[in-house]
Design an enzyme around this catalytic site. Structure first.
Site, PDB file in Angstrom:
ATOM      1  N   ARG A  47       0.805  -1.234   0.000  1.00  0.00           N
ATOM      2  CA  ARG A  47       0.000   0.000   0.000  1.00  0.00           C
ATOM      3  C   ARG A  47       0.835   1.281   0.000  1.00  0.00           C
ATOM      4  NH1 ARG A  47      -3.275  -3.146   3.592  1.00  0.00           N
ATOM      5  NH2 ARG A  47      -5.012  -3.967   2.385  1.00  0.00           N
ATOM      6  N   LYS A  80       3.815  11.691 -10.986  1.00  0.00           N
ATOM      7  CA  LYS A  80       3.045  10.766 -11.847  1.00  0.00           C
ATOM      8  C   LYS A  80       3.841   9.483 -12.014  1.00  0.00           C
ATOM      9  CE  LYS A  80       0.343  13.847 -14.805  1.00  0.00           C
ATOM     10  NZ  LYS A  80       0.083  14.242 -16.192  1.00  0.00           N
ATOM     11  N   GLU A 137      11.462  19.122 -24.409  1.00  0.00           N
ATOM     12  CA  GLU A 137      10.751  19.386 -23.138  1.00  0.00           C
ATOM     13  C   GLU A 137      11.274  20.676 -22.501  1.00  0.00           C
ATOM     14  OE1 GLU A 137       8.146  17.792 -21.951  1.00  0.00           O
ATOM     15  OE2 GLU A 137       8.209  15.791 -22.845  1.00  0.00           O
ATOM     16  N   LYS A 156       8.466  23.415 -13.254  1.00  0.00           N
ATOM     17  CA  LYS A 156       7.604  22.234 -13.047  1.00  0.00           C
ATOM     18  C   LYS A 156       7.131  22.184 -11.590  1.00  0.00           C
ATOM     19  CE  LYS A 156       6.050  17.858 -13.919  1.00  0.00           C
ATOM     20  NZ  LYS A 156       6.115  16.638 -14.683  1.00  0.00           N
ATOM     21  N   GLU A 211      -3.644  17.788 -11.606  1.00  0.00           N
ATOM     22  CA  GLU A 211      -4.008  18.198 -12.967  1.00  0.00           C
ATOM     23  C   GLU A 211      -5.476  18.592 -13.117  1.00  0.00           C
ATOM     24  OE1 GLU A 211      -1.591  16.134 -15.892  1.00  0.00           O
ATOM     25  OE2 GLU A 211      -3.216  16.330 -17.330  1.00  0.00           O
ATOM     26  N   ARG A 246      -1.946  22.529 -14.239  1.00  0.00           N
ATOM     27  CA  ARG A 246      -0.954  21.509 -14.622  1.00  0.00           C
ATOM     28  C   ARG A 246      -1.122  21.050 -16.080  1.00  0.00           C
ATOM     29  NH1 ARG A 246       1.380  16.413 -10.998  1.00  0.00           N
ATOM     30  NH2 ARG A 246       2.719  15.621 -12.639  1.00  0.00           N
ATOM     31  N   ASN A 299       1.080  19.787 -20.774  1.00  0.00           N
ATOM     32  CA  ASN A 299       0.803  18.889 -21.912  1.00  0.00           C
ATOM     33  C   ASN A 299       0.988  19.586 -23.255  1.00  0.00           C
ATOM     34  OD1 ASN A 299       0.095  16.867 -20.129  1.00  0.00           O
ATOM     35  ND2 ASN A 299      -2.029  17.572 -20.014  1.00  0.00           N
ATOM     36  N   HIS A 301       1.976  17.762 -26.381  1.00  0.00           N
ATOM     37  CA  HIS A 301       1.806  16.331 -26.125  1.00  0.00           C
ATOM     38  C   HIS A 301       0.558  15.746 -26.774  1.00  0.00           C
ATOM     39  CE1 HIS A 301       5.027  17.203 -23.390  1.00  0.00           C
ATOM     40  NE2 HIS A 301       5.111  15.950 -23.009  1.00  0.00           N
ATOM     41  N   HIS A 316       1.137  12.935 -29.345  1.00  0.00           N
ATOM     42  CA  HIS A 316       0.755  11.598 -28.929  1.00  0.00           C
ATOM     43  C   HIS A 316       0.566  10.640 -30.121  1.00  0.00           C
ATOM     44  CE1 HIS A 316      -0.616   9.063 -25.805  1.00  0.00           C
ATOM     45  NE2 HIS A 316      -1.834   8.897 -26.276  1.00  0.00           N
ATOM     46  N   HIS A 366       9.804  10.216 -27.686  1.00  0.00           N
ATOM     47  CA  HIS A 366       8.834  11.107 -27.048  1.00  0.00           C
ATOM     48  C   HIS A 366       9.194  12.573 -27.340  1.00  0.00           C
ATOM     49  CE1 HIS A 366       5.974  12.375 -23.985  1.00  0.00           C
ATOM     50  NE2 HIS A 366       6.910  13.160 -23.486  1.00  0.00           N
TER      51      HIS A 366
HETATM   52  N1  NAD Z   1       5.879  10.737 -14.955  1.00  0.00           N
HETATM   53  C1  NAD Z   1       5.854  11.774 -15.755  1.00  0.00           C
HETATM   54  O1  NAD Z   1       5.419  12.862 -15.390  1.00  0.00           O
HETATM   55  C2  NAD Z   1       6.404  11.635 -17.158  1.00  0.00           C
HETATM   56  C3  NAD Z   1       6.572  12.776 -17.959  1.00  0.00           C
HETATM   57  C4  NAD Z   1       7.137  12.626 -19.230  1.00  0.00           C
HETATM   58  C5  NAD Z   1       7.512  11.360 -19.679  1.00  0.00           C
HETATM   59  N2  NAD Z   1       7.325  10.283 -18.869  1.00  0.00           N
HETATM   60  C6  NAD Z   1       7.750   8.939 -19.310  1.00  0.00           C
HETATM   61  O2  NAD Z   1       9.174   8.959 -19.436  1.00  0.00           O
HETATM   62  C7  NAD Z   1       9.555   7.927 -20.336  1.00  0.00           C
HETATM   63  C8  NAD Z   1      10.647   8.444 -21.242  1.00  0.00           C
HETATM   64  O3  NAD Z   1      11.753   8.817 -20.446  1.00  0.00           O
HETATM   65  P1  NAD Z   1      13.232   8.942 -21.037  1.00  0.00           P
HETATM   66  O4  NAD Z   1      13.200   9.756 -22.267  1.00  0.00           O
HETATM   67  O5  NAD Z   1      14.121   9.350 -19.927  1.00  0.00           O
HETATM   68  O6  NAD Z   1      13.525   7.454 -21.532  1.00  0.00           O
HETATM   69  P2  NAD Z   1      14.371   6.262 -20.890  1.00  0.00           P
HETATM   70  O7  NAD Z   1      14.156   6.122 -19.453  1.00  0.00           O
HETATM   71  O8  NAD Z   1      14.120   5.081 -21.754  1.00  0.00           O
HETATM   72  O9  NAD Z   1      15.880   6.744 -21.106  1.00  0.00           O
HETATM   73  C9  NAD Z   1      16.358   6.942 -22.405  1.00  0.00           C
HETATM   74  C10 NAD Z   1      17.628   6.112 -22.686  1.00  0.00           C
HETATM   75  O10 NAD Z   1      18.743   6.776 -22.107  1.00  0.00           O
HETATM   76  C11 NAD Z   1      19.453   5.884 -21.266  1.00  0.00           C
HETATM   77  N3  NAD Z   1      20.010   6.709 -20.192  1.00  0.00           N
HETATM   78  C12 NAD Z   1      19.304   7.430 -19.273  1.00  0.00           C
HETATM   79  N4  NAD Z   1      20.144   8.175 -18.545  1.00  0.00           N
HETATM   80  C13 NAD Z   1      21.408   7.915 -18.978  1.00  0.00           C
HETATM   81  C14 NAD Z   1      22.699   8.395 -18.623  1.00  0.00           C
HETATM   82  N5  NAD Z   1      22.868   9.345 -17.713  1.00  0.00           N
HETATM   83  N6  NAD Z   1      23.757   7.894 -19.288  1.00  0.00           N
HETATM   84  C15 NAD Z   1      23.598   6.963 -20.270  1.00  0.00           C
HETATM   85  N7  NAD Z   1      22.411   6.486 -20.668  1.00  0.00           N
HETATM   86  C16 NAD Z   1      21.320   6.970 -20.030  1.00  0.00           C
HETATM   87  C17 NAD Z   1      18.457   4.836 -20.845  1.00  0.00           C
HETATM   88  O11 NAD Z   1      19.077   3.628 -20.520  1.00  0.00           O
HETATM   89  C18 NAD Z   1      17.601   4.709 -22.108  1.00  0.00           C
HETATM   90  O12 NAD Z   1      18.216   3.837 -23.012  1.00  0.00           O
HETATM   91  C19 NAD Z   1       8.293   7.482 -21.068  1.00  0.00           C
HETATM   92  O13 NAD Z   1       7.911   6.219 -20.586  1.00  0.00           O
HETATM   93  C20 NAD Z   1       7.260   8.532 -20.666  1.00  0.00           C
HETATM   94  O14 NAD Z   1       5.954   8.002 -20.597  1.00  0.00           O
HETATM   95  C21 NAD Z   1       6.787  10.397 -17.635  1.00  0.00           C
END
Ligand code: NAD
Length: 352
Positions: free
Chosen positions: A114, A136, A178, A220, A230, A234, A238, A241, A245, A255
């Site tokens: 939980r 999130k 971003e 942020k 949101e 908030r 988006n 986005h 999407h 992304h």
């Molecule tokens: N929770 C939220 O508010 C929110 C907001 C935006 C996106 N997201 C989510 O985030 C995800 C995308 O995140 P991302 O772009 O970080 O992708 P990711 O976590 O897949 O990282 C991208 C790549 O970079 C590598 N990597 C990360 N940091 C590194 C470092 N310092 N050195 C070497 N390699 C490194 C990872 O291994 C991966 O291969 C999606 O699933 C999306 O839905 C969530």
């Protein structure tokens, strides 16, 4: 080291992991730590991170890099692992990685027994400026992204800006969309800064990286601090986005690239609706060019892009909620644009 905090967010920005342990002990006395990371990140950051943790029982769970790890199967495996190592309600989960690891580990922490404490240690640009802040969490089911998830605030987010130096080029470049987003939604002067300093930022100079990450994290935190779940403000996060999407799903692009295409669609629509002038749009084009971000998509049907936009979980009462630029550094959520008009814009952004 600097701190940004409000009622919801607690963020530390640093150039190393040196102060992490101090911060951890200030929060609570934990009986054990589970670090969740991915193979790439653990290889480049794991040793450096763990060596700063003193006298704790430390477990590690390393997932495969990439979006596929945000699945029910991986979630179940991690929960089983937590049970096996007797992770308790006095334990803490540390998410060391990009947005994938952050969303997955956050969801595990929010549901295991939980809910146990989670700390976000973001390592990608996208995670440092966006996903690790605001609570999130989520996993995907098939093509439905983040369809299961929670709002669950981390005890704190610890950003070591220096780790961005090992991030692959393409991840860094696409993460910049971003960063640009924040200038359009909240701080127009920041857009000029991004244009004027693009060379140093792309060379990942420490000072510039620190400045941009701190700027975005502060925005942020401020937005989430005013609207955690949101309900209103908030939604501006988006921007880019909703349009993005559809192309993200259909064109199998990152992304960040989808967000820059989505922001371009939003700008074009605002221009057509006379909400902004051409000069503002040209500045947006300039910043995207400086960071080599795409503005058009290919290999997808515009009607399918529209269909995906219509199924976005952020819509309400069957209306597409669009975040559109309305003034320099200002956006507004608008849901009165008809589908034909939206389709027209999508078509205009299809690579001919
Ligand atoms: N929770 C939220 O508010 C929110 C907001 C935006 C996106 N997201 C989510 O985030 C995800 C995308 O995140 P991302 O772009 O970080 O992708 P990711 O976590 O897949 O990282 C991208 C790549 O970079 C590598 N990597 C990360 N940091 C590194 C470092 N310092 N050195 C070497 N390699 C490194 C990872 O291994 C991966 O291969 C999606 O699933 C999306 O839905 C969530």
């Amino acid at each position: 080291m600097e701190k940004i905090s409000n009622d919801i967010c607690n963020i530390i920005i640093d150039n190393s992991y040196k102060h992490f342990d101090e911060e951890l002990n200030e929060q609570n006395i934990y009986d054990s730590i589970l670090i969740i990371s991915d193979g790439n990140v653990y290889k480049s950051q794991g040793h450096d991170f763990v060596k700063n943790l003193k006298s704790k029982i430390i477990y590690e769970y390393i997932v495969s890099p990439g979006e596929d790890s945000k699945s029910l199967e991986v979630y179940e495996d991690i929960i089983k692992y937590c049970v096996r190592i007797n992770l308790s309600r006095k334990s803490v989960i540390i998410a060391l990685g990009g947005g994938v690891v952050g969303d997955l580990a956050g969801y595990v922490a929010s549901t295991y027994m939980r809910g146990i404490d989670v700390i976000q240690v973001p390592t990608s640009l996208l995670a440092q400026v966006d996903s690790s802040i605001g609570g999130k969490t989520g996993i995907n089911i098939g093509n439905f992204k983040n369809i299961i998830g929670t709002f669950y605030q981390p005890k704190f987010t610890y950003i070591n800006v220096d780790v961005l130096k090992t991030l692959p080029e393409d991840e860094f470049r696409s993460g910049m969309s971003e960063v640009i987003k924040y200038s359009i939604i909240y701080d127009y002067n920041f857009l000029d800064y991004l244009i004027n300093n693009s060379k140093d930022i792309l060379n990942r100079g420490s000072e510039k990286l620190y400045y941009i990450v701190k700027k975005c994290a502060s925005i942020k935190a401020e937005v989430v601090g005013k609207d955690e779940k949101e309900g209103g403000l908030r939604k501006i996060l988006n921007f880019g986005h909703t349009f993005g999407h559809g192309v993200e799903k259909l064109c199998k692009i990152s992304h960040g690239d989808a967000v820059s295409i989505g922001m371009n669609m939003a700008f074009k629509l605002s221009l057509k609706e006379n909400l902004i002038d051409e000069k503002y749009y040209n500045n947006f084009l300039k910043v995207c060019k400086a960071y080599d971000l795409p503005l058009e998509f290919e290999n997808a049907d515009e009607n399918e892009v529209l269909e995906i936009m219509k199924s976005d979980k952020k819509n309400s009462f069957s209306k597409i909620n669009l975040v559109l630029p309305v003034d320099l550094g200002k956006v507004k959520v608008i849901n009165t644009i008809c589908e034909d008009r939206i389709l027209e814009i999508i078509k205009e952004c299809k690579y001919a």
